[in-house]
Design an enzyme around this catalytic site. Structure first.
Site, short mmCIF file in Angstrom:
data_model
loop_
_atom_site.label_atom_id
_atom_site.label_comp_id
_atom_site.label_asym_id
_atom_site.label_seq_id
_atom_site.Cartn_x
_atom_site.Cartn_y
_atom_site.Cartn_z
N ASP A 99 -26.01 -40.80 52.67
CA ASP A 99 -25.37 -39.91 52.03
C ASP A 99 -26.02 -38.88 51.38
OD1 ASP A 99 -22.83 -38.72 50.59
OD2 ASP A 99 -21.78 -40.51 51.16
N ASP A 201 -22.78 -34.37 50.96
CA ASP A 201 -21.66 -34.35 50.38
C ASP A 201 -21.26 -33.07 49.77
OD1 ASP A 201 -20.10 -36.15 48.35
OD2 ASP A 201 -20.87 -35.14 46.95
N GLU A 264 -19.50 -32.56 54.44
CA GLU A 264 -18.27 -32.70 54.03
C GLU A 264 -17.61 -31.53 53.67
OE1 GLU A 264 -15.81 -35.16 50.77
OE2 GLU A 264 -17.73 -34.21 50.32
N HIS A 325 -13.54 -42.72 51.84
CA HIS A 325 -13.38 -43.48 50.82
C HIS A 325 -12.66 -42.50 49.47
CE1 HIS A 325 -16.78 -40.64 50.65
NE2 HIS A 325 -16.71 -40.88 49.12
N ASP A 326 -12.12 -41.38 49.84
CA ASP A 326 -11.36 -40.38 49.05
C ASP A 326 -10.08 -40.28 49.38
OD1 ASP A 326 -13.62 -39.87 47.52
OD2 ASP A 326 -14.32 -38.21 49.32
C1 GLC Z 1 -17.29 -36.00 47.68
C2 GLC Z 1 -17.02 -37.45 47.73
C3 GLC Z 1 -16.52 -37.98 46.65
C4 GLC Z 1 -17.02 -37.63 45.53
C5 GLC Z 1 -17.43 -36.09 45.33
C6 GLC Z 1 -18.01 -35.50 44.19
O1 GLC Z 1 -16.20 -35.40 48.07
O2 GLC Z 1 -16.64 -37.95 49.11
O3 GLC Z 1 -16.39 -39.43 46.60
O4 GLC Z 1 -16.37 -37.86 44.05
O5 GLC Z 1 -17.85 -35.50 46.36
O6 GLC Z 1 -19.67 -36.03 44.48
#
Ligand code: GLC
Length: 534
Positions: A99, A201, A264, A325-326
Site C-alpha cells: 500500500d 491510497d 484507489e 477493509h472500508d
Molecule cells: C483509503 C483507505 C482507508 C483510509 C483512507 C485514508 O480510503 O482505504 O482505509 O482510511 O484512505 O487514508
C-alpha cells in the site's frame, strides 16, 4: 499466455495485516504471521498479495497515517522480516504488492513536524497551509471525510493546515516538486527491495483546487448520511492536475520490469477511466468498486458490466472488487447463498479480481459493541453505521480460542460463527465456500478464456446473468441465478451442447447440457460449450 502480464492473468488477495495472523500473541497480526500462512495462500491459488500499510505509524487510522515511508512498524515486524516475507512469497510464485499512501502523512512524520515548526521552514510548502478566511475561520468550507472541517488551526504559526481525512493525517502538497521527488524515492526504496507493485491510497484526493474555491452543496444529501456528504467534493477531489502526478508515479515503476500500479478511487466510470492516463500512461488498474455498491440483481449487475466494458479506453485492462477493509463484507451484503454466486461472478468476469481476506471462507461483518470500537471514523461520527471494524476482524483459521489467529486477546472480536466459518473446517469439507473459491481459482488458472478471454454478454432474462468467455476457439459459458428460485437459461442459438465444469454447489461437474441450463435457486454454473461455428 502470450502477451498478457501477470497482473492481468492473476488474482490479487488483500491482507489487512492487523487481522491476518499474529505470531507473537499480542492480538495484532504481523509479518511473521503472514509468512507462516503463505502456504495457505499458495494452496488457495491466488497470484499476489496486497498488504495494507505496514509502515511505522501512530495508528490513528491503523497505518494509513504513515510516520516513516521506508520502515516497518515494530508491531508488524522488521525490514529483515519483510525481506524474508518477499523472498518466501516469490519462492512460491506469489507477488507482493504494498500500500502506498501519498495523499497524506501522519502528523508525527518528521516532514510535518518540520513543516509546522515555523512559517519559514524549508518544508512549510510540503503541506497545505493557509491563512484564515478574511472574516476569520477556516479558509474554505471543505469537509474532512471523517467528520468536521478539513482545516485544522495551528495556533503556534497562526495558519490552518488541510487534512482530507483525520487531523492526524495532514495532506501533502503534490504541487511541490520536492514532495514528488521525495515520494518517488519512496517507491524506488520498495521496488529495489523486490516489491511487485503498489495499491495507491485515495488517489483522486492528491491535488486540490489551486484557487481554493468552496465546494457546492450536495442536492442529494439526506440526514443520516456521513456529514462530509453535505458538499460535493468538486474542488477537493479528481482535479485535472492529478493525472500528471499519477503519470509521474508510473514513470518510476516503468524503470523496473513488470511491476503494477493500482489506484484507489471511488468514482463514476467516465471519471475513473481518466486514471488509466493519456495513452495508458497512468494506473495499470484504477480500482473498479462498482460491484460494492451494486443492488444485487441480475439487471443491475449486467448494466454495470456493460457500462464498464463500454467505457474502458482501448487497451485498458479491467478489474473487479467485491469488498475491502472500508466496506461491509459481501457475505453480509448478499447472504450465504448468494455469496457463492458472487464468488463465481468475481472470478469469471473479464479483468483482474481482488479478493478480500476471509471472504473465501464466507466471513461476515462482526457486530462491534460501542466499547469495542477501534475505528476513528466511527468514533468521530458515531451511530451512522460508517465504522469499518466489522469487516476488519481477525481471519478465522480454526475453531479454537483465538481462532488460530492469536494466542492472546484479538484486537477485534472473532465472529460468533467461528466453529463453522474457519479455514480448518472448510479445508476438510469438499462442499464449503472455501472449496468453491479454490476450485474457481484453479479453473481460472487452467482456462485462459476465464483470465484473458473475450467477454460476451448473453441475453438471459431479468433474473439471470449470463455471459461467454472466449479464447483461442474455446468458449465457456457462465450462468448465474441471482434469485432464490430455480431458473432456466436457454443456451444461445448455435450452441450444440455443453458440459459443466463447475457449479457453485460443487456437485455438477461433468454434467452434460442440452439446449438449456437448469439452475437451482442461488446457483451459478460454468460450462464449456461447443457451437456450430466451432
Ligand atoms: C483509503 C483507505 C482507508 C483510509 C483512507 C485514508 O480510503 O482505504 O482505509 O482510511 O484512505 O487514508
Amino acid at each position: 499466455m502470450h502477451g498478457s502480464r501477470w497482473w492481468q492473468r492473476g488474482v490479487i488477495y488483500q491482507i489487512y495485516p492487523r487481522s491476518f495472523m499474529d505470531s507473537n500473541g499480542d492480538g495484532v497480526g504481523d509479518l511473521r504471521g503472514i509468512r507462516s500462512r503463505l502456504e495457505y495462500l499458495s494452496w488457495l491459488g491466488v497470484d499476489a498479495i496486497w498488504i495494507s500499510p505496514i509502515y511505522p505509524s501512530p495508528m490513528a487510522d491503523f497505518g494509513y497515517d504513515v510516520s516513516d515511508y521506508c520502515g516497518i512498524d515494530p508491531r508488524f515486524g522488521t525490514l529483515d522480516e519483510f525481506d524474508a516475507l518477499v523472498r518466501d512469497a516469490h519462492g512460491m510464485g506469489l507477488r507482493v504488492i504494498l500500500d502506498y499512501v501519498p495523499n497524506h502523512t501522519s502528523d508525527r512524520h518528521p516532514w510535518f513536524l518540520e513543516s509546522r515548526a515555523s512559517r519559514e521552514s524549508d518544508k512549510r510548502g510540503w503541506y497545505i497551509w493557509r491563512d484564515p478566511a478574511p472574516g476569520g475561520g477556516p479558509p474554505t468550507n471543505w469537509l474532512s471525510e471523517f467528520g468536521g472541517s478539513a482545516w485544522e488551526w495551528d495556533a503556534a504559526t497562526g495558519q490552518y493546515y488541510y487534512h482530507a481525512y483525520l487531523k492526524e493525517q495532514p495532506d501533502l502538497n503534490w504541487r511541490s516538486p520536492a514532495v514528488r521527488d521525495a515520494m518517488h524515492e519512496v517507491l524506488r526504496f520498495w521496488l529495489d527491495r523486490g516489491v511487485d507493485g503498489f495499491r495507491v491510497d485515495t488517489i483522486h484526493h492528491l491535488i486540490k483546487d489551486g484557487e481554493l474555491r468552496d465546494n457546492p452543496p450536495n442536492p442529494s444529501y439526506r440526514p443520516g448520511m456521513p456529514p462530509h456528504r453535505r458538499l460535493l467534493r468538486l474542488y477537493t477531489t479528481d482535479r485535472p492536475e492529478v493525472h500528471e502526478a499519477v503519470a509521474g508515479m508510473r514513470r518510476v515503476l516503468d524503470g523496473y520490469d513488470d511491476r503494477v500500479l493500482i489506484g484507489e478511487a471511488y468514482l463514476p466510470f467516465d471519471r475513473l477511466m481518466a486514471y488509466y492516463g493519456q495513452d495508458l500512461s497512468g494506473m495499470h488498474l484504477p480500482f473498479n468498486f462498482h460491484l460494492i455498491g451494486a443492488p444485487w440483481n441480475a439487471q443491475a449487475i449486467a448494466e454495470i458490466v456493460r457500462e464498464y466494458e463500454a467505457a474502458l479506453p482501448p487497451g485498458a485492462w479491467p478489474n473487479w472488487v467485491l469488498g475491502n477493509h472500508d466496506k461491509p463484507r459481501i457475505m453480509s451484503r448478499v447472504g450465504a447463498a448468494q455469496a457463492r454466486v458472487a464468488a463465481m461472478l468475481l472470478l469469471t468476469l473479464r479483468g483482474t479480481p481482488t479478493l478480500y481476506y476471509g471472504d473465501e471462507i464466507g466471513m461476515s461483518d462482526v457486530p462491534i459493541a460501542p466499547e469495542q470500537v477501534q475505528d476513528t471514523f466511527e468514533k468521530n461520527v458515531p451511530g451512522l453505521g460508517v465504522g469499518r471494524d466489522p469487516e476488519r476482524t481477525p481471519m478465522q483459521w480454526d475453531g479454537g480460542a483465538g481462532g488460530g489467529f492469536t494466542t492472546g486477546a484479538p484486537w477485534l472480536p472473532l465472529g460468533s460463527d467461528l466453529a463453522r466459518t474457519n479455514v480448518e473446517v472448510q479445508r476438510a469439507d469438499p462442499g464449503s465456500i472455501l472449496s468453491l473459491y479454490r476450485a474457481l481459482l484453479a479453473l481460472r488458472r487452467a482456462e485462459p478464456a476465464l483470465s484473458i478471454g473475450r467477454h460476451a454478454p448473453l441475453a438471459a432474462g431479468p433474473d439471470l446473468l449470463a455471459y461467454a468467455r472466449e479464447h483461442a476457439g474455446r468458449r465457456l459459458l457462465v450462468a448465474l441465478n441471482l434469485t432464490s428460485r430455480p431458473r432456466r437459461l436457454e443456451l444461445p442459438g448455435g450452441v450444440l451442447g455443453g458440459r459443466v465444469l463447475l457449479a457453485t454447489g460443487l456437485d455438477r461437474t461433468g454434467e452434460l447440457l442440452g439446449a438449456v441450463v437448469d439452475l437451482r435457486a442461488d446457483e451459478g454454473v460454468i460450462a464449456e460449450v461447443a457451437s456450430a461455428q466451432g
